[in-house]
Design a protein around this motif. Structure first.
Motif, PDB file in Angstrom:
ATOM      1  N   PHE A   8      45.691  74.334  47.381  1.00 50.32           N
ATOM      2  CA  PHE A   8      45.934  72.892  47.488  1.00 50.32           C
ATOM      3  C   PHE A   8      46.585  72.357  46.217  1.00 50.32           C
ATOM      4  O   PHE A   8      47.627  71.702  46.259  1.00 50.32           O
ATOM      5  CB  PHE A   8      44.613  72.161  47.762  1.00 50.32           C
ATOM      6  CG  PHE A   8      44.797  70.699  48.041  1.00 50.32           C
ATOM      7  CD1 PHE A   8      44.985  70.239  49.326  1.00 50.32           C
ATOM      8  CD2 PHE A   8      44.769  69.769  47.003  1.00 50.32           C
ATOM      9  CE1 PHE A   8      45.156  68.891  49.593  1.00 50.32           C
ATOM     10  CE2 PHE A   8      44.942  68.413  47.253  1.00 50.32           C
ATOM     11  CZ  PHE A   8      45.137  67.977  48.555  1.00 50.32           C
ATOM     12  N   GLY A   9      45.983  72.649  45.086  1.00 48.74           N
ATOM     13  CA  GLY A   9      46.500  72.155  43.807  1.00 48.74           C
ATOM     14  C   GLY A   9      47.901  72.662  43.502  1.00 48.74           C
ATOM     15  O   GLY A   9      48.750  71.920  43.012  1.00 48.74           O
ATOM     16  N   SER A  10      48.161  73.922  43.822  1.00 47.47           N
ATOM     17  CA  SER A  10      49.490  74.490  43.584  1.00 47.47           C
ATOM     18  C   SER A  10      50.540  73.817  44.445  1.00 47.47           C
ATOM     19  O   SER A  10      51.663  73.579  44.005  1.00 47.47           O
ATOM     20  CB  SER A  10      49.479  75.996  43.869  1.00 47.47           C
ATOM     21  OG  SER A  10      48.593  76.654  43.012  1.00 47.47           O
ATOM     22  N   ALA A  11      50.204  73.517  45.698  1.00 43.84           N
ATOM     23  CA  ALA A  11      51.162  72.885  46.610  1.00 43.84           C
ATOM     24  C   ALA A  11      51.453  71.448  46.193  1.00 43.84           C
ATOM     25  O   ALA A  11      52.596  70.989  46.291  1.00 43.84           O
ATOM     26  CB  ALA A  11      50.631  72.925  48.038  1.00 43.84           C
ATOM     27  N   VAL A  12      50.455  70.728  45.733  1.00 46.67           N
ATOM     28  CA  VAL A  12      50.656  69.338  45.312  1.00 46.67           C
ATOM     29  C   VAL A  12      51.571  69.278  44.094  1.00 46.67           C
ATOM     30  O   VAL A  12      52.368  68.357  43.947  1.00 46.67           O
ATOM     31  CB  VAL A  12      49.298  68.652  45.021  1.00 46.67           C
ATOM     32  CG1 VAL A  12      49.492  67.309  44.342  1.00 46.67           C
ATOM     33  CG2 VAL A  12      48.506  68.489  46.304  1.00 46.67           C
ATOM     34  N   ALA A  13      51.496  70.286  43.236  1.00 47.60           N
ATOM     35  CA  ALA A  13      52.251  70.289  41.985  1.00 47.60           C
ATOM     36  C   ALA A  13      53.737  70.590  42.158  1.00 47.60           C
ATOM     37  O   ALA A  13      54.511  70.379  41.225  1.00 47.60           O
ATOM     38  CB  ALA A  13      51.634  71.291  41.021  1.00 47.60           C
ATOM     39  N   THR A  14      54.164  71.083  43.312  1.00 49.73           N
ATOM     40  CA  THR A  14      55.569  71.446  43.506  1.00 49.73           C
ATOM     41  C   THR A  14      56.026  71.073  44.910  1.00 49.73           C
ATOM     42  O   THR A  14      55.187  70.857  45.800  1.00 49.73           O
ATOM     43  CB  THR A  14      55.791  72.958  43.259  1.00 49.73           C
ATOM     44  OG1 THR A  14      57.173  73.262  43.402  1.00 49.73           O
ATOM     45  CG2 THR A  14      54.986  73.803  44.219  1.00 49.73           C
ATOM     46  N   SER A  15      57.326  71.023  45.100  1.00 53.48           N
ATOM     47  CA  SER A  15      57.850  70.739  46.438  1.00 53.48           C
ATOM     48  C   SER A  15      58.167  72.025  47.197  1.00 53.48           C
ATOM     49  O   SER A  15      58.615  71.983  48.336  1.00 53.48           O
ATOM     50  CB  SER A  15      59.108  69.875  46.343  1.00 53.48           C
ATOM     51  OG  SER A  15      60.109  70.557  45.603  1.00 53.48           O
ATOM     52  N   ASP A  39      56.070  61.742  51.509  1.00 58.30           N
ATOM     53  CA  ASP A  39      56.667  60.556  52.128  1.00 58.30           C
ATOM     54  C   ASP A  39      57.157  59.699  50.974  1.00 58.30           C
ATOM     55  O   ASP A  39      56.405  58.904  50.420  1.00 58.30           O
ATOM     56  CB  ASP A  39      55.632  59.826  52.976  1.00 58.30           C
ATOM     57  CG  ASP A  39      56.227  58.627  53.690  1.00 58.30           C
ATOM     58  OD1 ASP A  39      57.459  58.592  53.863  1.00 58.30           O
ATOM     59  OD2 ASP A  39      55.449  57.734  54.064  1.00 58.30           O
ATOM     60  N   GLY A  40      58.396  59.948  50.589  1.00 61.21           N
ATOM     61  CA  GLY A  40      58.902  59.259  49.403  1.00 61.21           C
ATOM     62  C   GLY A  40      58.456  59.998  48.156  1.00 61.21           C
ATOM     63  O   GLY A  40      58.341  61.210  48.150  1.00 61.21           O
ATOM     64  N   PRO A  41      58.131  59.267  47.103  1.00 62.30           N
ATOM     65  CA  PRO A  41      57.777  59.920  45.840  1.00 62.30           C
ATOM     66  C   PRO A  41      56.363  60.517  45.839  1.00 62.30           C
ATOM     67  O   PRO A  41      56.076  61.417  45.060  1.00 62.30           O
ATOM     68  CB  PRO A  41      57.894  58.795  44.812  1.00 62.30           C
ATOM     69  CG  PRO A  41      57.675  57.547  45.590  1.00 62.30           C
ATOM     70  CD  PRO A  41      58.220  57.808  46.973  1.00 62.30           C
ATOM     71  N   GLY A  42      55.488  60.057  46.677  1.00 64.79           N
ATOM     72  CA  GLY A  42      54.104  60.521  46.650  1.00 64.79           C
ATOM     73  C   GLY A  42      53.812  61.587  47.691  1.00 64.79           C
ATOM     74  O   GLY A  42      54.530  61.755  48.660  1.00 64.79           O
ATOM     75  N   ALA A  43      52.735  62.303  47.470  1.00 59.35           N
ATOM     76  CA  ALA A  43      52.298  63.330  48.419  1.00 59.35           C
ATOM     77  C   ALA A  43      51.379  62.696  49.459  1.00 59.35           C
ATOM     78  O   ALA A  43      50.477  61.932  49.118  1.00 59.35           O
ATOM     79  CB  ALA A  43      51.577  64.445  47.685  1.00 59.35           C
ATOM     80  N   ARG A  44      51.598  63.023  50.725  1.00 59.37           N
ATOM     81  CA  ARG A  44      50.741  62.544  51.811  1.00 59.37           C
ATOM     82  C   ARG A  44      49.602  63.522  52.068  1.00 59.37           C
ATOM     83  O   ARG A  44      48.568  63.158  52.599  1.00 59.37           O
ATOM     84  CB  ARG A  44      51.541  62.397  53.100  1.00 59.37           C
ATOM     85  CG  ARG A  44      52.592  61.347  53.044  1.00 59.37           C
ATOM     86  CD  ARG A  44      51.992  59.999  53.112  1.00 59.37           C
ATOM     87  NE  ARG A  44      52.411  59.335  54.338  1.00 59.37           N
ATOM     88  CZ  ARG A  44      51.818  58.260  54.773  1.00 59.37           C
ATOM     89  NH1 ARG A  44      50.813  57.764  54.136  1.00 59.37           N
ATOM     90  NH2 ARG A  44      52.251  57.676  55.854  1.00 59.37           N
ATOM     91  N   GLY A  45      49.859  64.764  51.736  1.00 62.89           N
ATOM     92  CA  GLY A  45      48.856  65.791  51.978  1.00 62.89           C
ATOM     93  C   GLY A  45      49.456  67.172  51.774  1.00 62.89           C
ATOM     94  O   GLY A  45      50.548  67.309  51.222  1.00 62.89           O
TER      95      GLY A  45
END
Length: 168
Positions: A8-15, A39-45
């Motif tokens: 989870f943490g690794s995915a949030v840190a990169t696109s 969704d835009g600049p932020g992560a939705r999940g």
């Protein structure tokens, strides 16, 4: 509940899509692909795909040779024997050879006198074939007995000799 998981943490840190391994004790390892949903600049999940590689282990247990996959540090992730998971190849081979008696070791050495085996697994001399898995520095190793190799060589020689005999 997944925010503290590495996938989870690794995915949030990169696109990018991230591959993660997580130890699961006696169950072996979890293999995950995860990717941030934006969704835009932020992560939705985060969307996560878990691979069930235990099916490979179950199929491999029917093989007459030993097979395993290691990570970049040499730790066995999946193998023909579940008690090998989480250990290094050197450790496994040392324990396999340590379980053999002197008589079995001598018999294994005499089974193929002109070649030195790469290892002795389950009391039999074996050749070790290694090949990289083109993903995340994984390595696959297969330990094949000389008898299996000899049978394949004899099969090829038989076909060649038969071909020459028919050509004459």
């Amino acid at each position: 509940p997944y925010a503290d998981q590495a996938f989870f943490g690794s995915a949030v840190a990169t696109s990018d899509t991230v591959f993660s391994l997580q130890p699961r004790g006696a169950e072996g390892f979890g293999f995950f692909f995860s990717r941030r949903i934006s969704d835009g600049p932020g992560a939705r999940g985060v969307i996560v795909l878990e691979l069930d590689l235990s099916r490979f282990e179950q199929m491999w247990m029917d093989l007459s040779h030993a097979a395993l996959v290691t990570d970049a540090s040499g730790v066995i992730l999946i193998a023909t024997r579940s008690d090998w998971r989480g250990r290094s190849v050197d450790e496994v081979l040392a324990s396999e050879n340590g379980q053999l008696g002197l008589r079995d070791t001598v018999r294994a050495a005499l089974a193929w006198p002109s070649a030195v085996p790469d290892a002795v697994v389950r009391g039999k001399p074996v050749m070790n074939s290694q090949s990289p898995v083109p993903h995340e520095d994984l390595q696959m190793q297969v330990f094949t007995t000389f008898g299996q190799v000899r049978a394949q060589v004899y099969g090829v020689l038989t076909i060649l000799i038969t071909g020459f005999a028919l050509a004459l």
